[in-house]
Write an enzyme that holds these catalytic residues in place. Structure first.
Site, PDB file in Angstrom:
ATOM      1  NE  ARG A 205      -4.180  -1.637   0.149  1.00 26.31           N
ATOM      2  CZ  ARG A 205      -4.205  -2.804  -0.498  1.00 26.31           C
ATOM      3  NH1 ARG A 205      -3.147  -3.184  -1.205  1.00 26.31           N
ATOM      4  NH2 ARG A 205      -5.270  -3.572  -0.437  1.00 26.31           N
TER       5      ARG A 205
ATOM      6  CD  GLU B  24      -4.109   1.997  -6.273  1.00 29.84           C
ATOM      7  OE1 GLU B  24      -4.985   1.133  -6.545  1.00 29.84           O
ATOM      8  OE2 GLU B  24      -3.046   1.724  -5.708  1.00 29.84           O
TER       9      GLU B  24
ATOM     10  CG  HIS C  88      -3.344  -2.047  -6.914  1.00 31.21           C
ATOM     11  ND1 HIS C  88      -3.944  -1.283  -5.941  1.00 31.21           N
ATOM     12  CD2 HIS C  88      -3.040  -3.233  -6.308  1.00 31.21           C
ATOM     13  CE1 HIS C  88      -4.008  -1.966  -4.804  1.00 31.21           C
ATOM     14  NE2 HIS C  88      -3.459  -3.150  -5.017  1.00 31.21           N
TER      15      HIS C  88
END
Length: 327
Positions: free
Chosen positions: A238, A267, A287
């Site tokens: 993260r 994001e 991601h």
């Protein structure tokens, strides 16, 4: 029931074997992404059950208040993006199986981490771009063998990445909380002499911990600036584990020399001017850690089991049991 599934970018969910568990329900799948509360409240106005795709869309107090028909949110993993208190207030049950509760698809993120380690050490993204531009060999990289891999937090995924490092002949060093260090020692790994030694001596550091209250901003700019000018920082966990702005500042100062990141503070990242995207010493991926077919199947199998359990009147993995008690 009316079931809505948000943020299925690749229209993958309907291709999963577990999708059959929703037979008999009215399912709507949204492939595009929006955080606009007006748009979401309109889309979800007749929704009984909301399926969240990881942490892509936050469920705020405002959104929860505008969905009077919503009775269940079903997802998998931690839920910092859900205002559970607001959901409870409006009678919305939140069900989510957490990491560590049964089978765990740790392999996908670990494999992506290792791909980024190798790409970063060998400077492969820049080598590829040079070749596409008609040039040949942009730089001299480093082999993994014989170098020191630092694992920050020896948990489910960190343990797998450590095993990859060992298989490649790296010296694996671990740092983290006491329980993490006990597990690492038991598996035969070296524990760093100190936090300072960990950051200053490792050639590669990879972060592997959840983003919770105690880990927010746990990696400071001062930590990063202790790293070698040839070192690589990898983050597939993260972005919030690193204090805001610290990674960019440290890279600009030359310590560490490189970074590979799969996670970002906001994001999705679609701005081509995003600072890290424009640094030649940074590898950015969107991601992708969990974006893999088998991982999706495991994830949605659990999510759909939570829905069928709710429909049967026996909800599982409940995170706000007060809603059940009220009923």
């Amino acid at each position: 029931m009316n079931i809505s599934i948000l943020d299925d970018y690749h229209d993958t969910v309907r291709t999963l074997p577990s999708y059959a568990k929703l037979a008999g329900h009215n399912v709507t799948i949204w492939k595009d992404h929006t955080k606009d509360v007006d748009v979401l409240s309109e889309r979800l106005r007749d929704t009984d059950v909301l399926v969240l795709f990881r942490e892509r869309t936050p469920v705020t107090a405002e959104l929860a208040a505008r969905l009077p028909k919503l009775k269940l949110i079903s997802q998998r993993g931690r839920y910092p993006h859900i205002d559970v208190e607001a959901c409870t207030k409006h009678g919305i049950l939140v069900c989510s199986r957490l990491p560590g509760e049964g089978r765990e698809p740790s392999w996908a993120t670990a494999e992506l981490t290792w791909a980024l380690v190798l790409m970063g050490l060998r400077d492969l993204s820049r080598q590829i771009e040079f070749m596409k531009a008609g040039k040949w060999q942009s730089s001299v990289g480093f082999a993994a063998h014989g170098r020191t891999l630092g694992i920050y937090a020896y948990g489910r995924i960190g343990g797998i990445v450590a095993s990859y490092g060992r298989a490649f002949g790296m010296n694996v060093v671990v740092w983290g909380r006491d329980a993490s260090l006990v597990r690492a020692r038991a598996d035969g790994y070296t524990v760093a002499a100190s936090r300072e030694a960990f950051f200053s001596e490792c050639d590669v550091i990879s972060l592997h911990m959840p983003l919770v209250e105690g880990t927010q901003g746990i990696v400071k700019e001062a930590d990063l600036k202790m790293m070698k000018p040839t070192a690589l920082m990898v983050n597939t966990s993260r972005a919030g584990l690193i204090e805001p702005g610290a990674l960019l500042n440290a890279l600009q100062s030359g310590r560490p020399g490189k970074a590979a990141v799969d996670v970002y503070e906001q994001e999705p990242v679609t701005d081509v001017k995003y600072p890290l995207l424009n640094m030649p010493n940074v590898i950015c991926t969107p991601h992708n850690g969990y974006v893999e077919f088998d991982t999706h199947e495991l994830m949605f199998s659990d999510i759909f089991d939570q829905i069928t359990a709710y429909a049967a009147g026996k909800p599982i993995n409940v995170r706000n049991p007060e809603v059940v008690q009220k009923k």
